[in-house]
Design a protein around this motif. Structure first.
Motif, short mmCIF file in Angstrom:
data_model
loop_
_atom_site.label_atom_id
_atom_site.label_comp_id
_atom_site.label_asym_id
_atom_site.label_seq_id
_atom_site.Cartn_x
_atom_site.Cartn_y
_atom_site.Cartn_z
N TYR A 189 -55.47 -9.21 86.08
CA TYR A 189 -54.26 -9.70 85.45
C TYR A 189 -53.13 -8.68 85.59
O TYR A 189 -52.01 -9.04 85.95
N GLU A 190 -53.41 -7.42 85.33
CA GLU A 190 -52.39 -6.37 85.45
C GLU A 190 -51.89 -6.26 86.89
O GLU A 190 -50.69 -6.09 87.12
N LYS A 191 -52.77 -6.39 87.85
CA LYS A 191 -52.36 -6.33 89.26
C LYS A 191 -51.49 -7.52 89.63
O LYS A 191 -50.53 -7.38 90.39
N ILE A 192 -51.80 -8.70 89.09
CA ILE A 192 -50.98 -9.88 89.34
C ILE A 192 -49.58 -9.69 88.77
O ILE A 192 -48.58 -9.96 89.43
N ILE A 193 -49.49 -9.20 87.54
CA ILE A 193 -48.19 -8.96 86.90
C ILE A 193 -47.41 -7.93 87.71
O ILE A 193 -46.20 -8.09 87.94
N GLU A 194 -48.05 -6.86 88.15
CA GLU A 194 -47.40 -5.84 88.96
C GLU A 194 -46.88 -6.44 90.27
O GLU A 194 -45.76 -6.16 90.68
N LEU A 195 -47.67 -7.29 90.90
CA LEU A 195 -47.27 -7.95 92.14
C LEU A 195 -46.05 -8.84 91.90
O LEU A 195 -45.10 -8.85 92.68
N ILE A 196 -46.04 -9.59 90.80
CA ILE A 196 -44.90 -10.44 90.46
C ILE A 196 -43.63 -9.61 90.33
O ILE A 196 -42.58 -9.97 90.88
N HIS A 197 -43.71 -8.49 89.63
CA HIS A 197 -42.54 -7.63 89.45
C HIS A 197 -42.06 -7.04 90.77
O HIS A 197 -40.86 -6.95 91.02
N GLU A 198 -42.98 -6.65 91.63
CA GLU A 198 -42.61 -6.09 92.93
C GLU A 198 -41.88 -7.14 93.78
O GLU A 198 -40.86 -6.84 94.39
N ILE A 199 -42.40 -8.35 93.80
CA ILE A 199 -41.77 -9.41 94.58
C ILE A 199 -40.42 -9.80 93.96
O ILE A 199 -39.46 -10.05 94.67
N GLU A 200 -40.36 -9.82 92.65
CA GLU A 200 -39.14 -10.18 91.93
C GLU A 200 -37.98 -9.25 92.31
O GLU A 200 -36.84 -9.69 92.42
N HIS A 201 -38.28 -7.98 92.55
CA HIS A 201 -37.24 -7.00 92.85
C HIS A 201 -37.15 -6.68 94.35
O HIS A 201 -36.57 -5.67 94.73
N SER A 202 -37.70 -7.53 95.19
CA SER A 202 -37.64 -7.32 96.64
C SER A 202 -36.89 -8.48 97.29
O SER A 202 -36.48 -9.42 96.62
N SER A 203 -36.75 -8.41 98.59
CA SER A 203 -36.08 -9.49 99.32
C SER A 203 -37.07 -10.58 99.74
O SER A 203 -36.68 -11.59 100.31
#
Length: 151
Positions: A8-22
């Motif tokens: 779950y933590e890795k999924i949330i981290e992935l969401i944040h990374e994609i959210e702040h990328s192109s």
């Protein structure tokens, strides 16, 4: 249980990374595990700039019939996950945003508590909050409308 929390933590981290990328779209499937993330801009009046996640265990059908009937025109900020919605930063404080309040893109509107972690709900665009569709402490489902923003 520890393994599920880490995933779950890795999924949330992935969401944040994609959210702040192109990156605008991301899909991954491994065995029964599947996740699909897609960013959408504020140009469409029925979506928010929040990635949508799909996971077999976390997926839930949003209740649309009664809720959609009360929604005015505008950008709908939807719940990115299942959890408990918190409208204020703490129990003794007032709500972070209220109907009629002007907000900026990226502003925190509330938080969703899932697995003892707080996850901010942020505005996908600037505008005025025309409807707050959930109350503090309510259980929210994935994709459930939380706010309507006109801008």
């Amino acid at each position: 249980m520890r393994n599920v929390e880490m995933e779950y933590e890795k999924i949330i981290e992935l969401i944040h990374e994609i959210e702040h990328s192109s990156i605008t779209e991301f899909q991954l499937q491994k065995g029964e595990f599947q996740i699909s993330l897609k960013k959408q801009g504020c140009a469409e009046p029925t979506t928010a700039d929040i990635p949508k996640t799909v996971h077999k265990e976390l997926e839930a059908e949003p209740k649309k019939e009664a809720e959609e009937a009360s929604i005015k025109e505008g950008v709908i900020i939807r719940s990115p996950m299942v959890g408990i919605f918190h409208a204020s930063a703490s129990q003794d404080k007032k709500d972070i945003v209220t109907t009629g309040q002007t907000i900026e893109e990226g502003q925190v509107l509330g938080a969703i508590e899932a697995m003892k972690m707080m996850n901010d709900v942020v505005a996908g665009c600037s505008g005025t909050v025309t409807e707050v569709l959930v109350g503090d402490g309510e259980l929210v489902e994935y994709g459930q409308p939380l706010f309507v923003i006109e801008g």
